[in-house]
Design an enzyme around this catalytic site. Structure first.
Site, short mmCIF file in Angstrom:
data_model
loop_
_atom_site.label_atom_id
_atom_site.label_comp_id
_atom_site.label_asym_id
_atom_site.label_seq_id
_atom_site.Cartn_x
_atom_site.Cartn_y
_atom_site.Cartn_z
N ASP A 195 -1.40 6.72 6.37
CA ASP A 195 -2.41 5.87 5.70
C ASP A 195 -2.64 4.87 6.91
O ASP A 195 -2.03 3.93 7.20
CB ASP A 195 -2.10 5.14 4.67
CG ASP A 195 -3.21 4.36 4.09
OD1 ASP A 195 -4.30 3.88 4.71
OD2 ASP A 195 -3.17 3.78 3.03
N TRP A 216 0.87 -1.24 -0.02
CA TRP A 216 -0.13 -0.11 0.08
C TRP A 216 0.76 1.44 0.03
O TRP A 216 0.47 2.34 -0.63
CB TRP A 216 -1.15 -0.08 1.18
CG TRP A 216 -2.12 -0.95 0.90
CD1 TRP A 216 -2.23 -2.11 1.64
CD2 TRP A 216 -3.23 -0.77 -0.31
NE1 TRP A 216 -3.47 -2.72 0.71
CE2 TRP A 216 -3.79 -1.77 -0.20
CE3 TRP A 216 -3.45 0.05 -1.02
CZ2 TRP A 216 -4.92 -2.18 -0.92
CZ3 TRP A 216 -4.39 -0.07 -2.01
CH2 TRP A 216 -5.21 -1.30 -1.74
N LYS A 259 -12.54 -1.14 6.45
CA LYS A 259 -11.92 -1.98 7.38
C LYS A 259 -12.37 -2.08 8.62
O LYS A 259 -13.15 -2.99 9.32
CB LYS A 259 -10.49 -2.03 6.99
CG LYS A 259 -10.09 -2.79 5.74
CD LYS A 259 -8.80 -2.30 5.06
CE LYS A 259 -8.76 -2.72 3.73
NZ LYS A 259 -8.09 -1.89 3.05
C1 LIG Z 1 -7.51 -1.13 1.93
C2 LIG Z 1 -6.51 0.26 2.00
C3 LIG Z 1 -6.48 0.74 1.01
C4 LIG Z 1 -7.45 1.03 -0.10
O1 LIG Z 1 -8.63 1.52 0.25
P1 LIG Z 1 -9.63 1.88 -0.75
O2 LIG Z 1 -10.86 2.49 0.05
O3 LIG Z 1 -10.22 0.74 -1.41
O4 LIG Z 1 -9.10 2.76 -1.58
C5 LIG Z 1 -5.28 1.81 1.03
N1 LIG Z 1 -4.52 1.46 2.10
C6 LIG Z 1 -4.44 0.52 2.89
C7 LIG Z 1 -3.60 0.43 3.98
C8 LIG Z 1 -5.50 -0.54 2.99
O5 LIG Z 1 -5.58 -1.36 3.77
#
Ligand SMILES: *Cc1c(COP(=O)(O)O)cnc(C)c1O
Length: 351
Positions: free
Chosen positions: A159, A89, A183
């Site tokens: 993030d 990511w 999540k």
């Molecule tokens: C799932 C995830 C993303 C992507 O998220 P979207 O909402 O699908 O854009 C980005 N960063 C991390 C760390 C993730 O686990």
């Protein structure tokens, strides 16, 4: 999603708060929805002890949109930004940001195959960089920062999509935090952005209005129609986390649950293998492989027969991944531990 939240949403679906209409039918400009939005912001602020000089935004486009929106909002006159490269990511974030500025890789764990994390003592930061971005939990690789990087005077941007609300965090150490909702918050549809006030007002003039942190902040995230139902559900999840004891209780739980899984893996005489050393292991996404690769497909099939689904590793990585997001019930984790143990015993005897 926590089961109790789904049940509450079901009860309220056709008749919210005795008003005779559904959340799904509310205008976002009405007092009812505004009260839900304010409540969600307030509950999140309390859960994470977010200081007054930070704004909470509910934005569109998922964390993937933030890969572009962070540089477009924060670069200002700077021509460069720092990124820690720690796995799938963070690489995605870097690839997007490269379209807007020079990216300095402050540190990378590429040499370890992203089974380890970049180390603080190896950070090389340039004072003119607009911010320093990292991914607190690499969802696909199964590595997690257990102490946050320190970027000194350079605003730290995280993030936190996959470990948001799974542990307490000291918000004051950050310039900006973002997390997609699907999540640990539960419903898919929006991204939480927590941004320090002094970082507002640097947006690139080409930035669409609804993606401008400063303008969304001034409009209370209501510049256009937000995902009203997802925000309502998120607020119920925030209340559920609070009832469960808040982020510190979530952290205790995820430490215990992930430790039990790693114990089964490490105690399997090499039947299961986790390539991540204990100090970097994620408490949220437990990633491992089976020594006998041919057994992996059988593992998934047998697991599915027993009701354990969604165990496949990220498509870029392969292997097995157990995601322990907050809403995952403890008895589900218990049952999976039993299954993994049995499966290993059964198939070790074959050899
Ligand atoms: C799932 C995830 C993303 C992507 O998220 P979207 O909402 O699908 O854009 C980005 N960063 C991390 C760390 C993730 O686990």
């Amino acid at each position: 999603m926590p089961a109790s939240v789904l049940t509450q949403a079901q009860h309220e679906l056709t008749n919210w708060n005795g008003r005779g209409f559904s959340i799904l039918e509310m205008p976002f400009t009405g007092d009812e929805f505004k009260s839900i939005l304010r409540s969600a912001q307030r509950n999140l602020r309390i859960l994470l002890a977010i200081p007054d000089n930070y704004r909470i935004l509910f934005m569109h486009g998922g964390a993937s949109a933030q890969f572009s929106l962070v540089p477009l909002n924060l670069l200002g006159n700077a021509a460069q930004a720092e990124y820690l490269e720690s796995g799938y990511w963070s690489q995605r974030a870097i690839t997007e940001a490269e379209r807007y500025c020079t990216i300095n890789i402050a540190a990378s764990s590429r040499a370890s195959g992203f089974n380890q994390l970049p180390e603080q003592q190896n950070l090389r930061l340039h004072p003119k960089s607009a911010y320093c971005h990292f991914t607190s939990n690499e969802t696909a690789n199964g590595v997690q920062f257990h102490s946050m990087p320190d970027s000194g005077e350079i605003p730290l941007v995280a993030d936190m999509t996959s470990d948001f609300l799974t542990r307490p965090i000291d918000i004051s150490k950050f310039g900006l935090i973002y997390a997609s909702s699907q999540k640990n918050i539960g419903p898919a549809g929006f991204t939480v952005v927590i941004v320090r006030e002094d970082l507002l007002g640097r947006a690139h003039r080409s930035l669409p209005t609804i993606f401008n942190y400063e303008l969304q902040s001034k409009a209370d995230s209501l510049l256009n129609t937000p995902v009203t139902f997802a925000i309502y559900l998120a607020n119920l999840v925030f209340q559920w986390i609070s009832t469960m004891g808040g982020p510190s209780a979530m952290a205790n739980r995820s430490v215990l649950r992930s430790a039990a899984l790693y114990q089964v893996i490490d105690g399997s005489n090499g039947f299961y293998r986790c390539a991540v050393p204990p100090s970097c292991r994620s408490h949220v996404n437990v990633c491992f492989t089976l020594e006998d690769e041919k057994l992996t497909a059988k593992f998934f099939d047998t697991a599915a027969e027993h009701g354990f689904i969604n165990l496949k590793g990220h498509k870029a990585i392969g292997g097995v991944r157990v995601s322990l997001y907050n809403a995952m019930p403890d008895d589900g984790v218990e049952a999976l531990l039993g299954f993994m143990h049995e499966f290993a015993l059964e198939h070790t005897a074959d050899v």
